[in-house]
Scaffold this active site. Structure first.
Site, PDB file in Angstrom:
ATOM      1  N   TYR A 188     -15.294   2.257 -48.080  1.00  0.00           N
ATOM      2  CA  TYR A 188     -15.224   1.963 -49.515  1.00  0.00           C
ATOM      3  C   TYR A 188     -16.216   0.835 -49.840  1.00  0.00           C
ATOM      4  O   TYR A 188     -16.586   0.047 -48.971  1.00  0.00           O
ATOM      5  CB  TYR A 188     -13.777   1.564 -49.843  1.00  0.00           C
ATOM      6  N   ILE A 190     -16.499  -2.139 -50.903  1.00  0.00           N
ATOM      7  CA  ILE A 190     -16.466  -3.555 -50.494  1.00  0.00           C
ATOM      8  C   ILE A 190     -15.857  -3.772 -49.113  1.00  0.00           C
ATOM      9  O   ILE A 190     -15.492  -4.892 -48.764  1.00  0.00           O
ATOM     10  CB  ILE A 190     -15.739  -4.425 -51.539  1.00  0.00           C
ATOM     11  N   LYS A 191     -15.766  -2.709 -48.321  1.00  0.00           N
ATOM     12  CA  LYS A 191     -15.266  -2.914 -46.953  1.00  0.00           C
ATOM     13  C   LYS A 191     -16.396  -3.472 -46.069  1.00  0.00           C
ATOM     14  O   LYS A 191     -17.489  -3.728 -46.556  1.00  0.00           O
ATOM     15  CB  LYS A 191     -14.687  -1.600 -46.426  1.00  0.00           C
ATOM     16  N   ASN A 192     -16.128  -3.633 -44.760  1.00  0.00           N
ATOM     17  CA  ASN A 192     -17.113  -4.300 -43.888  1.00  0.00           C
ATOM     18  C   ASN A 192     -18.469  -3.605 -43.884  1.00  0.00           C
ATOM     19  O   ASN A 192     -19.502  -4.235 -43.735  1.00  0.00           O
ATOM     20  CB  ASN A 192     -16.584  -4.389 -42.451  1.00  0.00           C
TER      21      ASN A 192
END
Ligand code: PLP
Length: 407
Positions: A188, A190-192
């Site tokens: 997604y 804004i994930k890592n």
């Protein structure tokens, strides 16, 4: 800064932000120009590279982590009459997938320091109907997997790891996703690392991986497709009621670029997190996120800039004793906002949401660990585009709010 005036940033500091450069834009443009937009060679290449990064046998790319959690349950044949144990301190995805397959979500409490599922609470919740456990590696901190996997073996349960926050997290020498039954990652925005929307399932079980792949595309078996190739390119067989969860080529191309940067993105996150840890350590009303379950002070180590504990820093959630400070969390968040700093709360426990109360009879007061954490949690900005000076800005505002809180 004038005396009595709160420090305020010139520009807004968001809680989180994807890191997208010309490389990603070029890779996506190349796919757009190529004429092949959906599942195919780019996605296969991304799966291969991801497997090598994690150190696992099989990887199936999907259009979200939620899809992967759903398909893992389906592939294990979990459905009506079954119970699945998970943490209450998580996002809607983790709980909803259990409902989607018709099983009963059995939410349990977390350790209020790590915010990860409490293995003792898991064991206490096991019944003859329990089929699986979904541990959530909260904010990139690995759950106590040794205990959880041992429990699962003892009671013959499957373990489906929600590793939405834990791409790159290490645990006892291996990466999350390289051991255990099945692990699901999120890409997604804004994930890592990101593919805008997207996810990946990893497992050592080839049959399970094929089942998940088939379920991700209408229950159509690609192997059967080639087996019947002599019948003509148009022929296929629908073998089960599958879904439409496949990853497209734009996502695959994005993932390939992001994967090459992942370690440096994670290192930057670790450096920023440790700068927060050092700067906030003197404030007695602020409980800092631990680097591992022991809660011992952690160092930067190993490869330059990575957290020695193996934790990946997806979020920087602190727990603040708002009661003792004499300020509400909303007011605190408002103070940060007016200083041009974003923040959020991860998560509102599932059992406090109306749906989980109406549909499954959960009630407030049921999980004291998660509720104590929830009352105090606030996630501070953390993303690889930040610099130490941004952390310093956040710390300065927090120090000012604490100083003026009437203590
Ligand atoms: C983001 C998230 C998910 C869902 O990931 P998607 O890729 O958006 O489906 C699942 N679990 C947790 C804990 C998350 O934070």
């Amino acid at each position: 800064m004038e005396c009595g005036k709160r420090p305020r940033r010139q520009t807004f500091l968001p809680l989180a932000q994807p890191v997208i450069s010309e490389e990603e834009i070029d890779a996506v443009s190349e796919v757009l120009r190529s004429g092949w937009l959906t599942t195919g060679p780019k996605v296969e290449e991304f799966e291969e590279r991801f497997k090598r990064y994690i150190g696992c046998e099989y990887a199936v790319a999907l259009n979200s982590c939620t899809a992967g959690l759903h398909l893992a349950l389906e592939a294990f044949g979990i459905g009506p009459g079954d119970e699945v144990i998970s943490s209450t301190l998580t996002f809607a995805a983790t709980g909803h997938v259990i409902d989607w397959v018709g099983a009963k979500p059995v939410l349990v409490d977390v350790n209020p320091v790590t915010c990860n599922i409490d293995p003792a609470a898991v064991e206490a919740a096991v019944t003859p109907r329990t089929r699986a456990i979904i541990p959530v590696h909260y904010a990139g901190l690995a759950c106590e997997m040794e205990q959880i996997l041992a429990l699962a073996r003892k009671h013959d349960l499957r373990v489906i790891e929600d590793a939405a926050h834990a791409v790159g997290t290490r645990y006892r020498g291996g990466k999350i996703g390289s051991f255990g039954d099945v692990t699901v990652f999120s890409f997604y925005a804004i994930k890592n690392m990101t593919t805008a929307e997207g996810g990946m399932v990893t497992t050592a079980d080839g049959k399970l991986a094929e089942k998940i792949r088939k379920l991700s595309y209408f229950g159509i078996d690609k192997n059967a497709f080639s087996r019947y190739d002599q019948r003509g390119r148009w022929y296929y067989e629908i073998e089960s009621l599958g879904y439409k969860y496949n990853m497209d080529a734009l996502q695959g191309a994005l993932g390939l670029v992001q994967l090459t940067k992942l370690d440096s993105l994670l290192n930057k996150r670790a450096l920023l997190a440790h700068h927060y840890l050092g700067s906030l350590s003197g404030m007695s009303d602020i409980q800092l996120p631990p680097c591992d379950v022991s809660g011992d002070k952690c160092r930067l180590g190993g490869r330059a800039g990575s957290c020695e504990s193996g934790r990946s820093w997806h979020l920087f959630p602190v727990q603040i004793d708002f009661n003792h400070l004499g300020i509400s969390r909303d007011a605190f968040i408002g103070q940060l906002q007016s200083a041009n700093i974003g923040s959020s709360v991860h998560f509102i426990p599932l059992h406090l949401h109306p749906y989980y109360q109406h549909a499954h009879g959960f009630r407030p007061g049921q999980f004291p660990g998660a509720e104590a954490s929830y009352e105090r949690l606030i996630s501070l900005p953390l993303h690889p585009k930040m610099e130490y000076s941004d952390v310093d800005d956040v710390v300065a505002v927090i120090a000012d709010v604490v100083r003026n809180s009437g203590l």
